[in-house]
Scaffold this active site. Structure first.
Site, PDB file in Angstrom:
ATOM      1  N   LEU A  63     -14.102  -3.082 -28.077  1.00 37.21           N
ATOM      2  CA  LEU A  63     -14.198  -2.450 -26.763  1.00 37.21           C
ATOM      3  C   LEU A  63     -13.019  -2.807 -25.858  1.00 37.21           C
ATOM      4  O   LEU A  63     -13.184  -3.073 -24.666  1.00 37.21           O
ATOM      5  CB  LEU A  63     -15.526  -2.811 -26.071  1.00 37.21           C
ATOM      6  CG  LEU A  63     -16.802  -2.345 -26.788  1.00 37.21           C
ATOM      7  CD1 LEU A  63     -18.032  -2.769 -26.008  1.00 37.21           C
ATOM      8  CD2 LEU A  63     -16.789  -0.847 -27.019  1.00 37.21           C
ATOM      9  N   CYS A 103      -5.502   1.174   6.389  1.00 33.81           N
ATOM     10  CA  CYS A 103      -6.205  -0.070   6.708  1.00 33.81           C
ATOM     11  C   CYS A 103      -5.738  -0.606   8.055  1.00 33.81           C
ATOM     12  O   CYS A 103      -4.614  -0.350   8.501  1.00 33.81           O
ATOM     13  CB  CYS A 103      -5.993  -1.102   5.609  1.00 33.81           C
ATOM     14  SG  CYS A 103      -4.290  -1.649   5.406  1.00 33.81           S
ATOM     15  N   HIS A 109       0.829  -1.198   0.000  1.00 36.17           N
ATOM     16  CA  HIS A 109       0.000   0.000   0.000  1.00 36.17           C
ATOM     17  C   HIS A 109       0.870   1.257   0.000  1.00 36.17           C
ATOM     18  O   HIS A 109       2.085   1.199   0.203  1.00 36.17           O
ATOM     19  CB  HIS A 109      -0.944  -0.010   1.198  1.00 36.17           C
ATOM     20  CG  HIS A 109      -2.027  -1.037   1.091  1.00 36.17           C
ATOM     21  ND1 HIS A 109      -3.073  -1.123   1.984  1.00 36.17           N
ATOM     22  CD2 HIS A 109      -2.231  -2.020   0.172  1.00 36.17           C
ATOM     23  CE1 HIS A 109      -3.872  -2.117   1.635  1.00 36.17           C
ATOM     24  NE2 HIS A 109      -3.379  -2.682   0.547  1.00 36.17           N
ATOM     25  N   CYS A 125      -1.725  -1.188   7.421  1.00 31.31           N
ATOM     26  CA  CYS A 125      -0.891   0.009   7.293  1.00 31.31           C
ATOM     27  C   CYS A 125      -0.888   0.831   8.576  1.00 31.31           C
ATOM     28  O   CYS A 125       0.094   1.514   8.872  1.00 31.31           O
ATOM     29  CB  CYS A 125      -1.373   0.857   6.129  1.00 31.31           C
ATOM     30  SG  CYS A 125      -1.090   0.085   4.514  1.00 31.31           S
ATOM     31  N   TRP A 152     -16.091   8.133 -38.707  1.00 30.00           N
ATOM     32  CA  TRP A 152     -15.895   8.511 -37.317  1.00 30.00           C
ATOM     33  C   TRP A 152     -16.458   9.905 -37.106  1.00 30.00           C
ATOM     34  O   TRP A 152     -16.190  10.806 -37.909  1.00 30.00           O
ATOM     35  CB  TRP A 152     -14.411   8.500 -36.951  1.00 30.00           C
ATOM     36  CG  TRP A 152     -13.799   7.147 -37.021  1.00 30.00           C
ATOM     37  CD1 TRP A 152     -13.051   6.631 -38.025  1.00 30.00           C
ATOM     38  CD2 TRP A 152     -13.878   6.130 -36.017  1.00 30.00           C
ATOM     39  NE1 TRP A 152     -12.634   5.363 -37.727  1.00 30.00           N
ATOM     40  CE2 TRP A 152     -13.133   5.021 -36.492  1.00 30.00           C
ATOM     41  CE3 TRP A 152     -14.500   6.055 -34.777  1.00 30.00           C
ATOM     42  CZ2 TRP A 152     -13.005   3.851 -35.758  1.00 30.00           C
ATOM     43  CZ3 TRP A 152     -14.362   4.895 -34.058  1.00 30.00           C
ATOM     44  CH2 TRP A 152     -13.621   3.801 -34.539  1.00 30.00           C
ATOM     45  N   THR A 200     -25.649  -2.564 -30.427  1.00 31.60           N
ATOM     46  CA  THR A 200     -24.391  -1.930 -30.827  1.00 31.60           C
ATOM     47  C   THR A 200     -23.420  -2.970 -31.363  1.00 31.60           C
ATOM     48  O   THR A 200     -22.697  -2.726 -32.340  1.00 31.60           O
ATOM     49  CB  THR A 200     -23.762  -1.201 -29.623  1.00 31.60           C
ATOM     50  OG1 THR A 200     -24.636  -0.143 -29.221  1.00 31.60           O
ATOM     51  CG2 THR A 200     -22.392  -0.630 -29.976  1.00 31.60           C
ATOM     52  N   GLU A 245       1.254   3.713   2.077  1.00 34.03           N
ATOM     53  CA  GLU A 245       1.974   4.027   3.303  1.00 34.03           C
ATOM     54  C   GLU A 245       3.285   3.237   3.399  1.00 34.03           C
ATOM     55  O   GLU A 245       4.302   3.752   3.874  1.00 34.03           O
ATOM     56  CB  GLU A 245       1.101   3.712   4.525  1.00 34.03           C
ATOM     57  CG  GLU A 245      -0.160   4.563   4.613  1.00 34.03           C
ATOM     58  CD  GLU A 245      -1.362   3.910   3.956  1.00 34.03           C
ATOM     59  OE1 GLU A 245      -2.480   4.119   4.429  1.00 34.03           O
ATOM     60  OE2 GLU A 245      -1.178   3.159   2.948  1.00 34.03           O
TER      61      GLU A 245
END
Length: 369
Positions: free
Chosen positions: A211, A82, A57, A91, A177, A203, A59
């Site tokens: 995508l 946490c 993390h 942490c 486009w 779509t 920290e």
């Protein structure tokens, strides 16, 4: 915890911590983005950010860099440290062990295993804890995380592109486009920070999109692709089904068993008038750890999401072209009978991207009558 008047130096360090946190935008999910600065007065002793889910993390990185100098210093963190053993140790315990004497946090962590326990651990060890510095900016940075934990659904962003006269395609459906290459490249950044990209089967049938995120030399976690297919008639040869570059989930109505049910990952939700239960779809995605969803779909699905109050942001690209009054509309199914019934939006950001204008819009707090 104490209530304080934060100093200019406090603001500088917290702003730095927020910028550090944002570096993890593409790689930390489902964890929140977190930054940390260890400082004594104006001097920065160590800094870090949460770089990847399952890794150290923020920290921890900051304390490593500060070393023994962390003793007696202040830690600035964008989210409550946490206090539980997950994939990494707490942490809060690390800050105590390092001899930190003051912790300034932007906001509380609503996750059930934290939710004040980190602050309690710090306070019980004699550390001064001050909360609330740049609170709004910290929540905005992790708006998806807070949405998933507090509301039980992801933050929903709808990406739209239109001509200057409000059309998304020609009458024939041709739309490639509308916007410039610069705008299409910009969309990749927004995709990369999303936990899922959601679209409809219409779509997929019309455009056969992939995508996927297309970014060179940038580390990112691949977003889940989610296709709503109420009728269970998605073409078997759709690229989104054949492409293995990103995981795909299909969502269909619970009163049918589509041909692909045994071969493609998916789940069913109940059918409602006009399609699928969209709120239930989002709730299901939240249980899978999805914090942000970007919708890239046609006017019917986008309009339905907006009508049901599920849209948190509109990401709108406006191209300086004219497609004419026979072109397809931006949103379908929205028919205010009077100006009093119109949908009002709040402009959050405006930026030029190449020749296009990009607007970030949110729902208005209340309608103006």
């Amino acid at each position: 915890m104490t209530t304080s008047v934060f100093t200019a130096i406090d603001h500088v360090h917290m702003a730095h911590a927020l910028r550090l946190a944002e570096r993890g935008a593409f790689t930390t999910r489902p964890n929140p983005m977190v930054g940390c600065v260890i400082a004594r007065g104006e001097q920065v002793l160590g800094e870090g950010w949460h770089q990847q889910a399952g890794g150290a993390h923020a920290e921890v990185f900051a304390l490593r860099e500060a070393g023994d100098a962390a003793s007696g210093a202040t830690a600035y963190v964008t989210l409550e440290p946490c206090a539980h053993h997950g994939r990494t140790p707490p942490c809060a315990d690390a800050l105590v062990a390092a001899g930190i004497t003051r912790v300034v946090a932007a906001t509380l962590d609503p996750f059930a295993h934290v939710a004040g326990r980190g602050f309690s651990t710090l306070s019980a060890s004699g550390i001064t804890v001050e909360v609330g510095l740049m609170h709004a900016a910290a929540r905005t940075l992790n708006r998806g995380f807070f949405s998933r934990i507090e509301r039980g659904r992801p933050w929903l962003r709808v990406k739209l592109a239109m001509s200057i006269d409000g059309r998304t395609a020609l009458a024939s459906g041709e739309s490639k486009w509308i916007t410039s290459q610069a705008s299409r490249a910009d969309v990749q950044q927004w995709r990369a920070r999303s936990g899922a990209i959601l679209t409809g089967s219409g779509t997929v049938r019309a455009d056969d999109p992939l995508l996927t995120v297309r970014l060179d030399d940038v580390a990112f976690e691949r977003p889940l692709r989610v296709v709503l297919d109420s009728g269970g008639r998605l073409p078997a040869d759709a690229r989104i089904l054949r492409d293995a570059d990103a995981p795909t989930v299909l969502v269909y109505a619970d009163d049918i068993v589509p041909d692909y049910a045994d071969t493609v990952q998916g789940f069913a939700v109940r059918r409602v008038p006009g399609g699928l239960d969209l709120a239930a779809v989002l709730a299901q995605l939240a249980t899978r750890g999805i914090s942000e969803v970007q919708v890239e779909a046609g006017p019917r699905l986008c309009g339905a999401l907006l009508r049901e109050g599920l849209v948190d942001e509109l990401l709108l690209y406006i191209s300086p072209i004219i497609l004419g009054d026979q072109g397809q509309p931006l949103l379908a199914g929205i028919h205010p009978a009077s100006m009093a019934e119109r949908l009002n939006l709040t402009l959050l950001e405006s930026r030029q991207i190449g020749p296009d204008l990009r607007l970030l819009l949110g729902p208005a707090v209340e309608n103006t009558h």
